[in-house]
Write a protein that holds these residues in place. Structure first.
Motif, PDB file in Angstrom:
ATOM      1  N   UNK A   7      -5.128   5.017   8.640  1.00 26.31           N
ATOM      2  CA  UNK A   7      -5.535   5.896   7.540  1.00 26.31           C
ATOM      3  C   UNK A   7      -5.906   5.105   6.308  1.00 26.31           C
ATOM      4  N   UNK A  59       0.859  -1.182   0.000  1.00 27.81           N
ATOM      5  CA  UNK A  59       0.000   0.000   0.000  1.00 27.81           C
ATOM      6  C   UNK A  59       0.887   1.220   0.000  1.00 27.81           C
ATOM      7  N   UNK A  60       0.242   2.369  -0.114  1.00 23.60           N
ATOM      8  CA  UNK A  60       1.005   3.615  -0.106  1.00 23.60           C
ATOM      9  C   UNK A  60       1.962   3.642   1.071  1.00 23.60           C
ATOM     10  N   UNK A  61       3.195   3.930   0.798  1.00 27.38           N
ATOM     11  CA  UNK A  61       4.231   3.807   1.815  1.00 27.38           C
ATOM     12  C   UNK A  61       4.117   4.848   2.936  1.00 27.38           C
ATOM     13  N   UNK A  62       3.588   6.010   2.586  1.00 26.75           N
ATOM     14  CA  UNK A  62       3.701   7.133   3.527  1.00 26.75           C
ATOM     15  C   UNK A  62       2.441   7.358   4.348  1.00 26.75           C
ATOM     16  N   UNK A  63       1.691   6.313   4.536  1.00 26.02           N
ATOM     17  CA  UNK A  63       0.396   6.519   5.134  1.00 26.02           C
ATOM     18  C   UNK A  63       0.245   5.493   6.250  1.00 26.02           C
TER      19      UNK A  63
END
Ligand code: ADP
Ligand code: MG
Lengths: 287, 686
Positions: free
Chosen positions: A93, A85-89
């Motif tokens: 979230x 998944x999105x790394x920065x989240x």
């Protein structure tokens, strides 16, 4: 509960048939899809999850047919083979986001908390995805798949790349899902199936070469599996001639199992384990 | 909606947490403030925007990259398959990304606009026509960023291979101000005018290098909106087609969408292709710099002899400026002698649609070049009224469209008794011939067009002006202001209100200088100047300031944002303005130029009080071309004249210049021998 009916599904990429007239009837519970790499497991799962359209054939689940992908999408939870998944989240979230995307409006926070508990990630819920281990990301994957309590859960190669400890924990987690839904797990690792599934299908080169219970598979092979013993030198001589499906090195001698329709000298009949039965099956299909 | 909003939120979270985002934004804002600041400092408030092409070009690249990056986020994080299985997942994702793109573009543009406001306040610049500034930001910043951002998304959806970056780079060049360089080469190569293509694809400013035209304002013509509209429609439709492709009912929706798209784009394209006036300044064949120049290079002769025995007595006009100029009028005529035809001068791109008598009888007419020939018999002293309608595009120098109007009285935008040709071609520039109007003419104007109209006629009602004058009719509408001073009414571009604080002073100086020159050259004294227009009219010579023009009671001064009001530069401009008549324009340009430069030299010698920022032009040119074999003839003339001027006193030189001016103003074309003869005469008199 309804059954998932896969009826003569074919998927061609240009001339190449990745799936050839697959027909399966899948009841609620754990269903395993076993096969070597390139057998077509992922292709079948992607068809089941409406990402790709089959070239021919139909799939239904109760009243829902796969001709209406949006309806199907409400039904399924999916953990893709290569998943991240999105790394920065953060975990929360991303799960909240997916919950909304799945159309959940009320009690989103509760649902997220529940699945986090189920996959045992409560303590990591504020961590960003990039800070998680591979196994944890996989568990987030399960969490998102079951967020909206789907009737069908599709899990593609869930244990690939996990260390043994994580793998065992993950199998336990999967097993629990089978209580309330139709769970389809694909893998090329026999052990996964053995510890998770009730029934399975074996795919090879786009064909179903076996469909039934684990027990049936082992029974099928029972007549043709033999066990032998030999010295190191004799064993290496035999490798080329015999269809050896497993071997063990003990006390400077090899004990090994062989598939053969005819009795072999010095060999005795044995009941094969699942892996051996699978090897047997693959060998049979070759012929 | 919820899903789109949610995915917008997540996209924002993702983008927010990338340091890149902030870096790029910071870079953009600091570059913008730097650029704006420099421009404001040199007083180029309008130019701050119109020369912002490189910022926009940068923004276009960023938008393309961002669009591409954002649709590949899922691919990059291996979550693509997952969102593909969520109900309307991909659609919601893409719409979320689109919304974020739009919001970010809006944010960047708002920052820039805010900076602009801040600097306007800081530099005490006026706030007139601020809506135009906002429009500019919308048309040349925001919409372009959205369009290219969407293109970036489309590219990302089609491919994520390495080649995509090259594709983005090329698209960025094709769709931005940089495409000019590309199409310039292509145009030369294929020897075809490809600039219209370049303009169509360029979502940024088309002429970023030319100074801001303070009368015309920012290029905000309808056509530019249509162009952006077509492109936006196209990219949106492509994007939605790609989203719809995810759906099984694709073909049905796609069909309906295509029909809608087809219809609306056909409408827009047909509107776009509609003939209208759009001002391009530099490179295109129909640009300000080229269009008239190319035309008058080939068309220097009138078809019919000029009417001598018919006078215009009145014009009763309906003027509409919208995408071009449309005029219908009642024209009052009087014959001074019997005549069967009337020949007017009227700019060639204004096409006459009908000529009738007041009784409604259609008269046969012909247009050829800048002439309108009407068959109509008039007895001596007979008065007649004709109904004439025409429409078309005015000269790019003297524009009239939905955005601005600049029709000075000396330009043949009205059928008038003129030279038969509106302008003369001189070395890639043009010199408009004056209109012959010796007697007062009564004007009544009903005007519908952009912005408040400025004219020297009296305002009767909201859109009606009326008056009698020998000065011709000047109409100006644009970002203009008016100031009535003791000596004259001054109309000037509002963006120049700060730089033109000393306009009055300037006007006084011009008046003083011109009456002095007039006295010296013994030219008839002039009626007092009552109206002054500071307009963006072009210099008539590339060699010296030639931005001043007089009609009887009106003075026109050419200005732009970078104009410097140096006294020294006023001399040639005023000199030319004073001596100019149709004969002067017809003279070989080198003869006129020689006069102007010599007179300028002498004037500067005779007026040591005038501050010499530089050497007189004559000496400067001499320094410059001394050793240039191509200029040998010219240099010889210079040297002869300089020697002559050194050996004669002011009284003698006065009589010399007077005779020279007289010759220039007469019908006979002058040559070197004539000038030599004039010098010899003075030598002989000694
Ligand atoms: N998009 C595709 N285009 C062409 N061939 C494909 C595509 N996807 C899968 N295949 C082919 O189909 C076969 C089955 O692949 P896959 O379903 O991924 O197998 P598995 O998951 O069992 O390892 C492979 O030979 C693969 O090369
Ligand atoms: Mg696979």
């Amino acid at each position: 509960m309804s059954e998932l009916l896969i009826d003569t599904i074919t998927k061609s990429y240009k001339k190449y048939k990745a799936l050839d007239q697959i027909t399966l009837q899948i009841s609620p519970g754990m269903f395993g899809l076993l096969g070597p790499n390139g057998a077509g497991k992922t292709t079948l799962m992607r068809i089941l999850t409406t990402i790709v359209e089959p070239t021919a054939g139909t799939i239904t689940f109760g009243d829902v047919t796969w001709k209406q992908p949006e309806a199907v999408r409400q039904l399924i939870g999916y953990l893709p083979q290569k998943f991240s998944l999105y790394k920065h989240i953060t975990v929360t979230e991303v799960l909240t986001h997916i919950a909304t995307m799945k159309g959940m409006t009320r009690r989103k926070e509760q649902a997220v908390a529940d699945v986090l508990e189920k996959v045992n990630l409560q303590d990591h819920r504020h961590k960003k995805i990039k800070e998680l281990s591979g196994g944890m990301v996989r568990r987030v994957g399960i969490a998102q798949a079951i967020l909206h309590s789907p009737k069908i859960i599709v899990v593609d190669e869930p244990t690939a790349g996990l260390d043994p400890q994580e793998r065992i924990r993950f199998r336990k987690l999967l097993r629990q899902l089978g209580k309330e839904a139709t769970v389809i797990v694909s893998t090329h690792i026999v052990e996964d199936i053995e510890s998770i599934c009730d029934t399975l299908a074996v795919l090879k080169k786009g064909h179903v070469i076996f469909n039934g219970s684990l027990q049936t598979l082992t029974e099928m092979a029972a007549n043709d599996v033999w066990e032998m013993e030999a010295s190191k030198e004799a064993f290496f001589d035999a490798i080329d001639e015999l269809d050896i499906i497993s071997s063990k090195y003990e006390n400077h001698r090899y004990r090994y199992r062989v598939v053969s329709t005819n009795p072999l000298p010095g060999a005795k009949h044995v009941t094969p384990n699942l892996e051996e039965a699978y090897m047997y099956l693959m060998g049979q299909a070759q012929r | 909606m919820r899903r789109i909003y949610q995915s917008l939120k997540v996209e924002w979270l993702l983008v927010k947490r990338r340091p890149w985002t902030w870096l790029v934004l910071l870079l953009f804002i600091s570059a913008t403030s730097f650029h704006f600041f420099l421009r404001f400092k040199e007083g180029s408030v309008g130019g701050a925007l119109t020369s912002s092409a490189f910022l926009v070009q940068g923004g276009l690249f960023v938008s393309l990259g961002f669009g591409y990056y954002s649709v590949n986020l899922e691919k990059a994080s291996s979550a693509e398959e997952l969102f593909g299985t969520l109900p309307y997942g991909k659609q919601a994702k893409i719409l979320g990304k689109l919304s974020l793109l739009i919001l970010l573009a809006l944010f960047a543009v708002c920052c820039a606009a805010l900076l602009y406001v801040l600097l306007t306040v800081m530099f005490h610049e006026p706030f007139f026509y601020f809506s135009h500034v906002l429009e500019y930001f919308l048309l040349y910043w925001f919409l372009p960023f959205c369009i290219t951002g969407i293109i970036g998304m489309i590219v990302g959806l089609v491919t994520s291979s390495r080649g995509a970056y090259l594709g983005l780079l090329l698209l960025g060049i094709l769709m931005g101000p940089l495409n000019m360089a590309l199409f310039e080469t292509l145009s030369l190569w294929l020897s075809r005018d490809l600039y219209p293509v370049a303009h169509f694809f360029n979502v940024g400013q088309t002429d970023p290098n030319t100074p801001f035209d303070p009368v015309y304002g920012y290029p905000l013509e309808i056509k530019r909106y249509l162009q952006k509209g077509i492109l936006l429609l196209l990219v949106l439709w492509l994007l939605f087609a790609m989203i719809l492709k995810q759906q099984r009912s694709f073909y049905k929706v796609f069909g309906i969408g295509s029909v809608l798209f087809g219809l609306s784009s056909t409408v827009l394209i047909s509107l776009y292709r509609h003939d209208d006036q759009v001002i391009y300044t530099a490179l295109e064949q129909n640009s300000v710099k080229k269009y008239d120049s190319r035309y008058y290079e080939k068309h220097s002769q009138a078809t019919w002899p000029t009417t001598k025995n018919v006078q215009v007595t009145s014009y009763d006009l309906n003027v509409t400026a919208y995408r071009g100029l449309a005029v219908s009028m009642k024209l009052g005529l009087r014959a001074t002698a019997p005549s069967n035809e009337v020949v007017f001068t009227l700019y060639h791109d204004l096409h006459v649609t009908s000529v009738k008598t007041v009784t409604g009888q259609a008269l046969s007419f012909q247009q050829s070049g800048d002439q309108l020939h009407i068959h109509h018999s008039l007895k001596k002293h007979e008065q007649a009224t004709l109904l004439i309608s025409y429409a078309g595009t005015s000269s790019p120098y003297f524009f009239a469209n939905e955005q601005a109007v600049m029709l000075p009285s000396y330009f043949a935008w009205l059928p008038s008794i003129g030279e038969g040709v509106a302008m003369k071609w001189v070395e890639n520039s043009v010199r408009p011939y004056p209109i012959h109007a010796q007697q007062p003419i009564h004007y009544k104007v009903r005007y519908s067009g952009p912005l408040p109209l400025y004219t020297s006629l009296k305002k009767q009602q909201e859109t009606v002006w009326e008056g009698t004058t020998t000065d011709g009719l000047t109409l100006v509408a644009g970002m203009m202001k008016e100031r009535v001073t003791q000596s004259a009414r001054i109309v000037y571009p509002s963006t120049l209100s700060k730089t033109l604080t000393h306009a009055e002073d300037y006007v006084k100086k011009v008046k003083r200088m011109s009456s002095e020159i007039r006295k010296v050259l013994k030219l008839p004294t002039k009626a007092a100047i009552t109206d002054v227009y500071f307009l963006s009219i072009a210099d008539e010579s590339p060699h010296y300031a030639s931005n001043i023009r007089f009609t009887r009671g009106t003075m026109f001064v050419g200005v732009n944002e970078l104009s410097l009001y140096v006294d020294q530069a006023m001399i040639p401009a005023v000199t030319l303005a004073v001596i100019r008549n149709e004969q002067v324009i017809k003279q070989p340009p080198e003869m006129t130029d020689l006069f102007i430069l010599s007179y300028d030299y002498w004037y500067e010698q005779a007026h040591p009080a005038i501050k010499q920022e530089e050497k007189p032009l004559l000496l400067r040119n001499l320094d410059l071309y001394q050793d240039d074999p191509e200029q040998a003839v010219l240099m010889k003339r210079y040297k002869t004249l300089l020697a002559f001027m050194k050996h004669h006193d002011n009284r003698e030189l006065q009589s010399f210049f007077r005779a020279w001016a007289q010759s220039l103003r007469s019908e006979k074309a002058m040559n070197d021998q004539d000038v030599q003869a004039l010098m010899n005469r003075e030598d002989g008199a000694n």
